[in-house]
Design a protein around this motif. Structure first.
Motif, short mmCIF file in Angstrom:
data_model
loop_
_atom_site.label_atom_id
_atom_site.label_comp_id
_atom_site.label_asym_id
_atom_site.label_seq_id
_atom_site.Cartn_x
_atom_site.Cartn_y
_atom_site.Cartn_z
N GLN A 173 66.58 78.58 63.80
CA GLN A 173 65.43 77.92 64.06
C GLN A 173 64.30 79.04 63.97
N ALA A 174 64.46 80.01 64.30
CA ALA A 174 63.43 81.11 64.19
C ALA A 174 63.17 81.53 62.88
N ARG A 175 64.28 81.45 61.95
CA ARG A 175 64.16 81.95 60.59
C ARG A 175 63.46 80.63 59.82
N LEU A 176 63.78 79.33 60.22
CA LEU A 176 63.16 78.30 59.40
C LEU A 176 61.73 78.22 60.13
N ARG A 177 61.42 78.69 61.26
CA ARG A 177 59.75 78.54 61.72
C ARG A 177 59.11 79.41 60.90
N ALA A 178 59.67 80.46 60.26
CA ALA A 178 58.86 81.60 59.83
C ALA A 178 58.35 81.04 58.34
N ARG A 179 58.72 80.02 57.81
CA ARG A 179 58.31 79.48 56.64
C ARG A 179 56.66 78.54 57.06
N GLN A 180 56.16 78.84 56.05
CA GLN A 180 54.74 78.17 56.13
C GLN A 180 54.82 76.89 56.03
N GLY A 181 55.61 76.31 55.15
CA GLY A 181 55.96 74.83 55.05
C GLY A 181 55.79 74.11 53.92
N VAL A 182 55.28 72.85 53.95
CA VAL A 182 54.82 72.18 52.85
C VAL A 182 53.61 71.51 52.96
N ALA A 196 64.64 75.99 48.16
CA ALA A 196 65.32 74.89 47.54
C ALA A 196 64.89 73.30 48.11
N ASP A 197 64.64 73.67 49.38
CA ASP A 197 64.18 72.38 50.18
C ASP A 197 62.70 72.06 50.13
N GLY A 198 61.93 72.90 49.28
CA GLY A 198 60.59 72.58 48.91
C GLY A 198 59.52 73.30 49.98
N PHE A 199 60.16 74.10 51.10
CA PHE A 199 59.44 74.90 51.84
C PHE A 199 59.00 76.05 51.45
N ILE A 200 57.75 76.59 51.48
CA ILE A 200 57.05 77.76 51.00
C ILE A 200 57.14 78.72 52.16
N GLU A 201 57.32 79.97 51.86
CA GLU A 201 57.45 80.93 52.85
C GLU A 201 56.56 82.20 52.36
N LEU A 202 55.76 82.84 53.06
CA LEU A 202 54.70 83.91 52.81
C LEU A 202 55.69 85.11 52.56
#
Length: 528
Positions: free
Chosen positions: A336-345, A409-415
């Motif tokens: 969850q912490a790894r995924l929360r690091a993504r800035q999102g969609v 791949a799921d469309g989420f962007i990460e800085l």
């Protein structure tokens, strides 16, 4: 006038002030604003906004506001647009010289300013040639101004693409840029925040985010659109915030990761959180770098549900959201912490965001780095009086954020990094060039480079690397004091290092080498 008979039937311009009209029609007797001992129903709040509009109507020049998070600042977000004038909210931490530049550049002829900033306003108005009408908040002056029975006719506003406000942000050239918001963008962004943040008539929104910052991410209009209650907080004080959470039943708030840290470790946090244990989670929105897993866990235990936004002044604040799907709730805390690091969609009003490389769009592999780009309703009109800057920022109709990231791949962007020379410290944008220019004015300084370095509290802070003229002497304390005299306190370097700077073969300072050294032990250069 459009000759099509269906036009009048099916079209209404999207103007943010119309959201107040809807709230008035639906929630007239409910509390709209709580500010200390003052409480205003929607009927009272709307009347005050109309009185302000009538007092301001006539001129077409912008109206500047230099106030903390008070009911007067909220009133300006409706009254100024109603008057047909553009709103210019000014960072309350700026110096007189910086305020003077914004007043002169924006061509504001009226300034609504709080008494707490009288010294800065006096210094600012002494530096500009034009006369500026000043209305003081915190005294009877403002109340007289809106209550003198002005009956100036209000203009009929129909252009949803017209200029609504100008928000000044630090630019890489050292001078702040005036970001122009349009009515349509602000209206739609406000509705987007209603949807993404779950606002409703039951909302009690605590103003921990400065209203001067991107017009408070459009939440003055969003909370009003939902018929919720604004709970004002003139400055971020963790104990006072917890008192208001407890006594007023706060349901939502926003702020930089620094605000989360202040709330998480305030003296009153555990006791009040224990009393609220059976209450719904408080929604809190934060921007910039994702909070650390430790902080997220602490906030959850205290009764907060953290939503991560990402954006810039040019995107009305949040341009993307870490839109958390419920399927992720079953994952372990590390994942969850790894995924929360993504800035999102992108937000629901945005077109898709892109990650652009020299060869076109980056593949959605979570690895290839490119620059994040936006377009659509949630993007500025451009930079005020700066067509060249606007063209450079959006060379092909896509606004370049200056931030580097990857597309998953799921469309989420990460800085992954920032390409602009902008330091984001505790939610404030600091132009490294502006700080460098201030330091370079010191007589002992030969050359200087300023970068952002990691900081446990603020995420990153300015650090100065200085080479002195041969035979000259200066201390770190002297350099810091020299900058503090010229710029706002949060822009002063917190560390000063003396020595020779690394250069390219053409003589340019290698800032990347300084960053590599400063961030060598950090996993990311986008830090909370």
């Amino acid at each position: 006038m459009n000759a099509d008979p269906s036009y009048e039937l099916s079209f209404e311009p999207l103007l943010p002030q119309l959201l107040l009209e809807r709230a008035l029609a639906s929630h007239a007797g409910r509390v709209a604003v709580i500010d200390g001992d003052s409480r205003f129903t929607y009927a009272e709040f709307a009347a005050r906004c109309r009185d302000l509009a009538a007092a301001l109507a006539g001129p077409v020049t912008p109206v500047a506001v230099l106030c903390p998070n008070t009911h007067e600042t909220l009133e300006a977000h409706f009254g100024v647009p109603m008057s047909g004038r553009a709103l210019v909210t000014i960072n309350t931490r700026l110096t007189g010289t910086e305020i003077a530049y914004i007043l002169e550049h924006s061509e504001a002829s009226t300034l609504i300013a709080h008494n707490d900033f009288r010294d800065a306003v006096t210094a600012a108005t002494a530096d500009i040639p034009a006369d500026v009408e000043i209305v003081w908040v915190g005294s009877e002056d403002y109340e007289r101004f809106i209550g003198e029975g002005h009956r100036n006719p209000l203009p009929t506003l129909t252009d949803e693409r017209a200029l609504l406000s100008i928000s000044y942000t630090s630019g890489t050239t050292g001078r702040p840029k005036g970001v122009m918001y349009h009515n349509r963008g602000a209206y739609l962004q406000a509705l987007s925040m209603v949807g993404h943040f779950g606002l409703s008539p039951a909302t009690k929104y605590l103003w921990t985010l400065p209203m001067f910052h991107c017009n408070g991410w459009t939440f003055p209009w969003a909370v009003t659109a939902a018929g919720g209650t604004h709970v004002c907080l003139s400055k971020v004080d963790a104990d006072e915030a917890w008192r208001l959470i407890d006594e007023e039943g706060v349901t939502h708030l926003c702020g930089a990761p620094t605000v989360l840290s202040m709330l998480a470790y305030a003296k009153a946090s555990d006791d009040i959180a224990a009393r609220r244990a059976d209450q719904p989670l408080i929604r809190i929105g934060t921007g910039g770098a994702p909070p650390s897993p430790t902080l997220l866990e602490r906030m959850r235990r205290l009764g907060f549900d953290v939503t991560h936004f990402y954006g810039l002044t040019e995107t009305y604040g949040p341009g993307m959201i870490c839109d958390w799907p419920p399927e992720w709730d079953v994952l372990d805390s590390a994942e969850q912490a790894r995924l929360r690091a993504r800035q999102g969609v992108p937000t629901m009003i945005s077109t898709r965001a892109r990650v652009i490389t020299a060869d076109g769009d980056a593949p959605a592999d979570g690895w290839t780095v490119g620059e994040i780009a936006f377009r659509g309703n949630g993007v500025m009109l451009g930079y005020f009086k700066d067509p060249e800057g606007t063209s450079a920022a959006a060379p092909d109709g896509w606004f370049r954020s200056g931030d580097l990231g990857v597309m998953h791949a799921d469309g989420f962007i990460e800085l992954r990094d920032r390409s602009k020379d902008v330091i984001i410290s505790g939610g404030e944008n600091i132009s490294s060039v502006e700080v460098e220019q201030a330091i370079a004015a010191h007589p002992a300084v030969l050359e200087v480079a300023v970068i952002g370095v990691p900081d446990a509290r603020w995420g990153e802070v300015p650090a100065a690397y200085v080479t002195l003229h041969e035979g000259s002497i200066a201390t770190a304390e002297e350099v810091i004091a020299h900058v503090r005299y010229r710029l706002a306190g949060f822009k002063t370097p917190k560390q000063v290092y003396f020595g020779q700077l690394p250069h390219t073969s053409t003589g340019k300072i290698q800032k990347f080498a300084l960053r590599e050294r400063a961030w060598a032990e950090e996993s990311s250069r986008i830090r909370s």
